[in-house]
Write a protein that holds these residues in place. Structure first.
Motif, PDB file in Angstrom:
ATOM      1  N   ILE A   1      44.590  29.846   2.320  1.00 18.36           N
ATOM      2  CA  ILE A   1      46.450  30.436   1.725  1.00 18.36           C
ATOM      3  C   ILE A   1      47.316  28.647   2.263  1.00 18.36           C
ATOM      4  O   ILE A   1      47.046  28.205   3.636  1.00 18.36           O
ATOM      5  N   LYS A   2      48.044  28.590   1.518  1.00 15.32           N
ATOM      6  CA  LYS A   2      49.381  27.545   2.152  1.00 15.32           C
ATOM      7  C   LYS A   2      50.683  28.069   1.733  1.00 15.32           C
ATOM      8  O   LYS A   2      50.719  28.493   0.681  1.00 15.32           O
ATOM      9  N   ARG A   3      51.647  27.807   2.151  1.00 16.89           N
ATOM     10  CA  ARG A   3      53.043  28.661   2.233  1.00 16.89           C
ATOM     11  C   ARG A   3      53.536  27.340   1.367  1.00 16.89           C
ATOM     12  O   ARG A   3      54.103  26.659   2.225  1.00 16.89           O
ATOM     13  N   LEU A   4      54.111  27.130   0.396  1.00 19.30           N
ATOM     14  CA  LEU A   4      54.743  26.052  -0.005  1.00 19.30           C
ATOM     15  C   LEU A   4      56.237  26.391  -0.718  1.00 19.30           C
ATOM     16  O   LEU A   4      56.436  27.724  -1.085  1.00 19.30           O
ATOM     17  N   SER A   5      57.260  25.519  -0.414  1.00 19.96           N
ATOM     18  CA  SER A   5      58.598  25.791  -0.697  1.00 19.96           C
ATOM     19  C   SER A   5      58.109  25.208  -2.473  1.00 19.96           C
ATOM     20  O   SER A   5      57.429  24.825  -3.016  1.00 19.96           O
ATOM     21  N   MET A   6      58.710  25.881  -3.727  1.00 19.49           N
ATOM     22  CA  MET A   6      58.817  25.771  -4.848  1.00 19.49           C
ATOM     23  C   MET A   6      59.226  24.284  -4.913  1.00 19.49           C
ATOM     24  O   MET A   6      59.125  24.179  -6.393  1.00 19.49           O
TER      25      MET A   6
ATOM     26  N   ALA B   1      57.126  18.947 -12.607  1.00 17.63           N
ATOM     27  CA  ALA B   1      57.943  18.408 -13.131  1.00 17.63           C
ATOM     28  C   ALA B   1      58.492  17.752 -12.763  1.00 17.63           C
ATOM     29  O   ALA B   1      60.047  18.137 -12.554  1.00 17.63           O
ATOM     30  N   PRO B   2      58.504  16.639 -11.751  1.00 18.52           N
ATOM     31  CA  PRO B   2      60.377  15.798 -11.134  1.00 18.52           C
ATOM     32  C   PRO B   2      60.801  15.395 -12.290  1.00 18.52           C
ATOM     33  O   PRO B   2      61.939  15.757 -11.668  1.00 18.52           O
ATOM     34  N   ASP B   3      60.597  15.190 -13.528  1.00 17.78           N
ATOM     35  CA  ASP B   3      61.784  14.484 -14.457  1.00 17.78           C
ATOM     36  C   ASP B   3      62.995  15.863 -14.403  1.00 17.78           C
ATOM     37  O   ASP B   3      63.859  15.622 -14.909  1.00 17.78           O
ATOM     38  N   ARG B   4      62.277  17.175 -14.097  1.00 13.34           N
ATOM     39  CA  ARG B   4      63.411  18.448 -14.674  1.00 13.34           C
ATOM     40  C   ARG B   4      64.257  18.396 -13.748  1.00 13.34           C
ATOM     41  O   ARG B   4      63.689  18.718 -12.470  1.00 13.34           O
ATOM     42  N   ALA B   5      65.765  19.303 -13.900  1.00 13.42           N
ATOM     43  CA  ALA B   5      66.717  19.384 -13.348  1.00 13.42           C
ATOM     44  C   ALA B   5      66.447  20.737 -12.837  1.00 13.42           C
ATOM     45  O   ALA B   5      66.582  20.514 -11.149  1.00 13.42           O
ATOM     46  N   ARG B   6      65.864  21.192 -13.214  1.00 12.08           N
ATOM     47  CA  ARG B   6      65.750  22.569 -12.140  1.00 12.08           C
ATOM     48  C   ARG B   6      64.382  23.789 -12.789  1.00 12.08           C
ATOM     49  O   ARG B   6      63.892  22.912 -14.527  1.00 12.08           O
ATOM     50  N   LEU B   7      63.708  24.841 -12.559  1.00 13.78           N
ATOM     51  CA  LEU B   7      63.172  25.012 -12.259  1.00 13.78           C
ATOM     52  C   LEU B   7      63.030  26.060 -13.476  1.00 13.78           C
ATOM     53  O   LEU B   7      64.553  27.060 -12.898  1.00 13.78           O
ATOM     54  N   SER B   8      62.512  26.399 -14.071  1.00 16.58           N
ATOM     55  CA  SER B   8      62.538  27.808 -15.549  1.00 16.58           C
ATOM     56  C   SER B   8      61.902  28.530 -15.747  1.00 16.58           C
ATOM     57  O   SER B   8      60.546  28.168 -14.819  1.00 16.58           O
TER      58      SER B   8
ATOM     59  N   GLU C   1      60.406  29.872 -18.408  1.00 12.98           N
ATOM     60  CA  GLU C   1      59.306  29.433 -18.805  1.00 12.98           C
ATOM     61  C   GLU C   1      58.318  28.205 -17.486  1.00 12.98           C
ATOM     62  O   GLU C   1      56.757  28.196 -17.821  1.00 12.98           O
ATOM     63  N   LEU C   2      58.884  27.657 -17.426  1.00 17.00           N
ATOM     64  CA  LEU C   2      57.485  26.388 -16.497  1.00 17.00           C
ATOM     65  C   LEU C   2      57.583  27.010 -15.194  1.00 17.00           C
ATOM     66  O   LEU C   2      56.106  26.537 -15.475  1.00 17.00           O
ATOM     67  N   CYS C   3      58.340  27.740 -14.433  1.00 15.49           N
ATOM     68  CA  CYS C   3      57.191  29.084 -13.720  1.00 15.49           C
ATOM     69  C   CYS C   3      56.061  29.335 -14.701  1.00 15.49           C
ATOM     70  O   CYS C   3      55.413  29.704 -13.233  1.00 15.49           O
ATOM     71  N   ALA C   4      56.082  30.054 -15.714  1.00 14.74           N
ATOM     72  CA  ALA C   4      55.249  30.444 -16.212  1.00 14.74           C
ATOM     73  C   ALA C   4      53.767  29.494 -16.581  1.00 14.74           C
ATOM     74  O   ALA C   4      52.767  30.594 -16.155  1.00 14.74           O
ATOM     75  N   GLU C   5      54.124  28.789 -16.816  1.00 17.93           N
ATOM     76  CA  GLU C   5      53.413  27.612 -17.181  1.00 17.93           C
ATOM     77  C   GLU C   5      52.941  26.628 -15.786  1.00 17.93           C
ATOM     78  O   GLU C   5      50.989  27.055 -15.150  1.00 17.93           O
ATOM     79  N   ILE C   6      53.634  27.062 -14.249  1.00 16.41           N
ATOM     80  CA  ILE C   6      52.715  26.599 -13.029  1.00 16.41           C
ATOM     81  C   ILE C   6      51.740  27.445 -12.852  1.00 16.41           C
ATOM     82  O   ILE C   6      51.015  27.329 -12.631  1.00 16.41           O
ATOM     83  N   SER C   7      52.530  28.639 -13.464  1.00 16.38           N
ATOM     84  CA  SER C   7      50.958  29.512 -12.336  1.00 16.38           C
ATOM     85  C   SER C   7      49.598  29.340 -13.651  1.00 16.38           C
ATOM     86  O   SER C   7      48.647  29.784 -12.576  1.00 16.38           O
TER      87      SER C   7
ATOM     88  N   PRO D   1      59.008  32.540  -8.256  1.00 14.99           N
ATOM     89  CA  PRO D   1      60.799  32.400  -8.015  1.00 14.99           C
ATOM     90  C   PRO D   1      61.219  30.692  -9.105  1.00 14.99           C
ATOM     91  O   PRO D   1      60.562  30.140  -8.935  1.00 14.99           O
ATOM     92  N   THR D   2      62.562  30.784  -9.246  1.00 15.31           N
ATOM     93  CA  THR D   2      63.073  29.763 -10.665  1.00 15.31           C
ATOM     94  C   THR D   2      63.664  29.007  -9.219  1.00 15.31           C
ATOM     95  O   THR D   2      64.932  27.792  -9.552  1.00 15.31           O
ATOM     96  N   SER D   3      64.444  29.514  -8.083  1.00  7.90           N
ATOM     97  CA  SER D   3      64.727  28.864  -6.968  1.00  7.90           C
ATOM     98  C   SER D   3      64.141  27.688  -6.070  1.00  7.90           C
ATOM     99  O   SER D   3      63.281  28.344  -5.521  1.00  7.90           O
ATOM    100  N   GLU D   4      64.323  26.785  -6.339  1.00  3.90           N
ATOM    101  CA  GLU D   4      64.154  25.936  -5.407  1.00  3.90           C
ATOM    102  C   GLU D   4      63.902  26.301  -3.698  1.00  3.90           C
ATOM    103  O   GLU D   4      62.426  25.824  -3.422  1.00  3.90           O
ATOM    104  N   ASN D   5      64.715  26.753  -3.205  1.00  2.42           N
ATOM    105  CA  ASN D   5      65.119  27.273  -1.795  1.00  2.42           C
ATOM    106  C   ASN D   5      63.945  28.473  -1.594  1.00  2.42           C
ATOM    107  O   ASN D   5      64.106  28.563  -0.198  1.00  2.42           O
TER     108      ASN D   5
END
Length: 112
Positions: free
Chosen positions: A16-21, A29-36, A38-44, A60-64
């Motif tokens: 188990i690890k706690r990570l920030s978005m 996706a380091p080149d993307r400006a924000r998380l959508s 759709e991208l979050c679903a693909e990451i999952s 969540p789509t928030s990087e915070n």
């Protein structure tokens, strides 16, 4: 998307690890400006292919925001999988333990 470092981080921390978005986005996706969403679903999905699950399951789509990344085949991963199945049954009004989420109201939101 290369999540090898995330998989190793989870393994090092005993499943188990706690990570920030923000950290996850850096590898997804380091080149993307924000998380959508759709991208979050693909990451999952990609994390699932590596034997990892997230809590909350809907990223969540928030990087915070922070999420827990858990090894599926660990004891905790199995418990989370069972709890997610019960939450799914609850959404279908088929919960075998009908009053479970009355006692744990925030659990249901994180498992769906």
């Amino acid at each position: 998307m290369d999540f090898t470092i995330i998989k190793h981080a989870v393994e090092v921390d005993h499943g188990i690890k706690r990570l920030s978005m923000h950290f996850i986005k850096r590898y997804a996706a380091p080149d993307r400006a924000r998380l959508s969403s759709e991208l979050c679903a693909e990451i999952s999905r990609k994390l699932g292919e590596l034997g990892l699950i997230t809590l909350p399951q809907t990223l969540p789509t928030s990087e915070n925001e922070y999420v827990w990344v858990i090894q599926k085949d660990s004891e905790l991963g199995e418990v989370v999988s069972v709890a997610a199945a019960v939450a799914h049954l609850d959404a279908l009004n088929m919960n075998p333990i009908p009053h479970l989420f009355v006692n744990y109201p925030t659990a249901k939101g994180n498992l769906s």
